[in-house]
Design an enzyme around this catalytic site. Sequence first.
Site, short mmCIF file in Angstrom:
data_model
loop_
_atom_site.label_atom_id
_atom_site.label_comp_id
_atom_site.label_asym_id
_atom_site.label_seq_id
_atom_site.Cartn_x
_atom_site.Cartn_y
_atom_site.Cartn_z
N GLY A 33 0.67 -1.31 -0.04
CA GLY A 33 0.07 0.19 0.10
C GLY A 33 0.98 1.29 -0.23
N GLY A 34 0.62 2.32 0.86
CA GLY A 34 1.37 3.38 1.01
C GLY A 34 2.91 3.17 1.14
N GLY B 96 15.55 6.64 -36.32
CA GLY B 96 15.12 7.47 -35.00
C GLY B 96 16.03 7.18 -33.81
N ALA B 97 16.58 6.02 -33.78
CA ALA B 97 17.40 5.67 -32.47
C ALA B 97 18.63 6.23 -32.63
CB ALA B 97 17.45 3.89 -32.58
#
Lengths: 71, 482
Positions: free
Chosen positions: B148-149, B375-376
């Site tokens: 949880g937290g 693009g790389a």
Amino acid sequence: MPHHVVSDLVANVLSIAVQVGDTVEVGAEIALLESMKMEIPVLTEEAGTVSEVKVEVGDVVQEGDILAIIE
Amino acid sequence: MAHQPNEASATASAATKPKPDRATDPRNPRLRLAEFFDEGSLELITPEDDSGMLAAVGTCQGTPVAAFCSDATIMGGAMGVAGCKVVLAAYERALADGIPVVGIWHSGGARLPEGVVSLHAVGEVFAIMTRASGKIPQISVVIGAAAGGAAYGPALTDIVILAPDGRIFVTGPDVVRSVTGEAVDALRLGGPEPHGRRSGVVHVVTESTEQAYERGRQLCSLLADQGTLDVSGIEDLDLEETFPESAKRAYDVHPVVDNVLDKDADSVELHPRWAPNIVTQLGRFGGRTVGVIANNPMRLGGCLDSPSAEKAARFVRMCDAFGVPLIVLVDVPGYLPGVGQEWDGVVRRGAKLLHAFAEATVPRVTLVTRKTYGGAYIAMNSRSLGATKVFAWPTAHVAVMGSVAAIRILHRRRLAEVDDAERAAVEQQLADEHDLMSGGLARAVEIGVVDEIVEPTATRSALATAIAEAPQRRGDHGNIPL
């Protein structure tokens, strides 16, 4: 538990380095794939005996396809 | 023997008491903090009480560090108002002194009996973690359950280390079973395997709790005691030695990274099993802390994809925030194509890497070893994104795509008329002509996208000089968990 050696990506199977019954160490080459203009060896992360080879040379494998099973 | 009666009485008292003595309980936070810090350096800054947390200062490899630790002897380490105040005290001390803060976690989350006020308190912890982000290094060592937290606490920090008994999840196996009907145990839900390989939540998985503390100390030292780069102390060696002969053959990049970094110095790879097609590693270079980012052709051919771009982007931003120079080792065939990638948001997640590099103000030096395409090419700290310097080895390919792939598109009609037997030879001839025409590496140097061609045997000193001569700046931003 049996260890599945799988392909990370879509590729052609260029060669297979093991046969059923072979004993392999961690890091042994199981198959050589061709993808992205590269020859990419696929290594086993577990040691053991090869119980099954699921592909043949020339096959096209998809991401996640099992190449071989190590017991 | 003399000690036998004592052992016997200890066993007897353990049998009559439901809980072990708190002073010797291995979950006692003072013992855990003492084990974490350099021996004998522990100094508590909050009282030992029932708050569920304990804070201290001490040293890690001699460098001052603040830390807090869950008290798992009380309510499973649950966090209430008083415990959260202890965490805030550790943060305030760390921020005031400008030193790292380490959280040692073993906690089920917010204290149920306290109600909403405990949620508010946990929220205040998250807020101070966010305020501290990018200002001081924050490291989490998860040695028990962190639910949880207590799961989001580590997640907000720069680096999460997971010990073998560490488990991280938002909701535990019981809740998962009651809500979804899925039967799963804590190990499979939030243990080292899922977080080390699948989720990317954890940066470092260790084989023991002791090793988790050791990695924590090493990282504190690497980030807070960065040292200065001694260029004269840099020894050159043949970095090409570990490469395969064939340029098409994939290889593991780890030995190359190890050869670039100083030997016999601490080095920690982050996220080794998650998105393994890119390697992100902190280490020393000429004595100074640096971050190395390297494509790993052994995995996915070294392609960039959604998770690897995200992993690298977060690493770049962390290094930039703490003023850690970057060495970028490039051997990349492109972005991984496919429906899965597109639907997985490779455009959005890949953009994070472009943003991270373009924003970074630390010295960041690129070395193209074999190839960089498409693009790389841009994403891997190119000249256009503001690289401090771009080096390439003499045989490197810098192009929009591989020349054979390029001529297959450019000469599609002509190639269709060629006999199968002759195709390979014709393709090679066209590819060679294409290389000549497009200019290859020489053209890349001419237009200034590659600054210098260096030999593999002179690369370490070239990288060192480039980093040393650059303005030593650091980014002014937080380190959002991308």
